[in-house]
Scaffold this motif. Sequence first.
Motif, PDB file in Angstrom:
ATOM      1  N   TYR A  15     -56.591 -45.129   9.815  1.00 35.39           N
ATOM      2  CA  TYR A  15     -57.457 -44.935  10.643  1.00 35.39           C
ATOM      3  C   TYR A  15     -58.681 -44.119   9.737  1.00 35.39           C
ATOM      4  CZ  TYR A  15     -54.067 -45.802  14.146  1.00 35.39           C
ATOM      5  OH  TYR A  15     -53.376 -46.513  15.015  1.00 35.39           O
ATOM      6  N   PHE A  45     -62.397 -47.648  11.638  1.00 33.09           N
ATOM      7  CA  PHE A  45     -61.140 -47.292  12.626  1.00 33.09           C
ATOM      8  C   PHE A  45     -61.107 -45.740  12.726  1.00 33.09           C
ATOM      9  CE2 PHE A  45     -60.020 -51.744  12.955  1.00 33.09           C
ATOM     10  CZ  PHE A  45     -59.142 -51.909  13.798  1.00 33.09           C
ATOM     11  N   GLN A  89     -59.263 -43.688  16.650  1.00 36.19           N
ATOM     12  CA  GLN A  89     -57.758 -42.891  16.280  1.00 36.19           C
ATOM     13  C   GLN A  89     -57.338 -42.341  17.551  1.00 36.19           C
ATOM     14  OE1 GLN A  89     -57.412 -40.342  13.141  1.00 36.19           O
ATOM     15  NE2 GLN A  89     -55.302 -40.296  13.200  1.00 36.19           N
TER      16      GLN A  89
END
Length: 205
Positions: A120, A124, A128
């Motif tokens: 993450y 990304f 999370q």
Amino acid sequence: MVRKTKEEAEQTRKGLIEAARAVFHEHGVVRSTLDKIARTAGVTRGAVYWHFQNKAELFFAMREDVFAPMIERTDALLFSADYADPLDAIEASVTEFFRVLEDCAVVREVFEIMISRCEYVDEFASVQEEAGRPALTFLAKIERMYRLAAEKGTLRSCISPEDAARDTWAFTSGLLHLSLGCQRETGLEAQIPGMIRRHMALRRV
């Protein structure tokens, strides 16, 4: 003609989700690109963007494709009127989750991607919280059932519903990580139903 076009679009979308799962599982999410996914699906990069805005959206579509039917099955047991004791419903629901994980390779692949093949970071980093939402939803559901068990007098009085729920949440998460990380030769899968049964027995009056 319109119906055929819609069906073809849905098939393309499904093919992209399957391709994403294969690419994410092989290369990891961070190292996977939309170009790789498009090539694996046998479509153009433009076709990917027609269905998904970015890799994160495709990632969540892949997750939902597996999670939705899984949650439907486990919730059907968790909230079933067939169980007079909510503790029996919790045990049945958690046991079913691990049974599906063991029997369905696609489900197992998606959980392996979520837990061990997704970092993450970068694009990304902002997803999370959403990625962890199903675990928090599970916690809320089992706390609700533990509260019901306390009201019915089947939960040991020395254990609060909140503590029982968090303990089962941690137990289930740990068992999931162990199940995905252990080699098949360890025989852990065969022991899981008994482990769940003994975990629940510690909470019973």
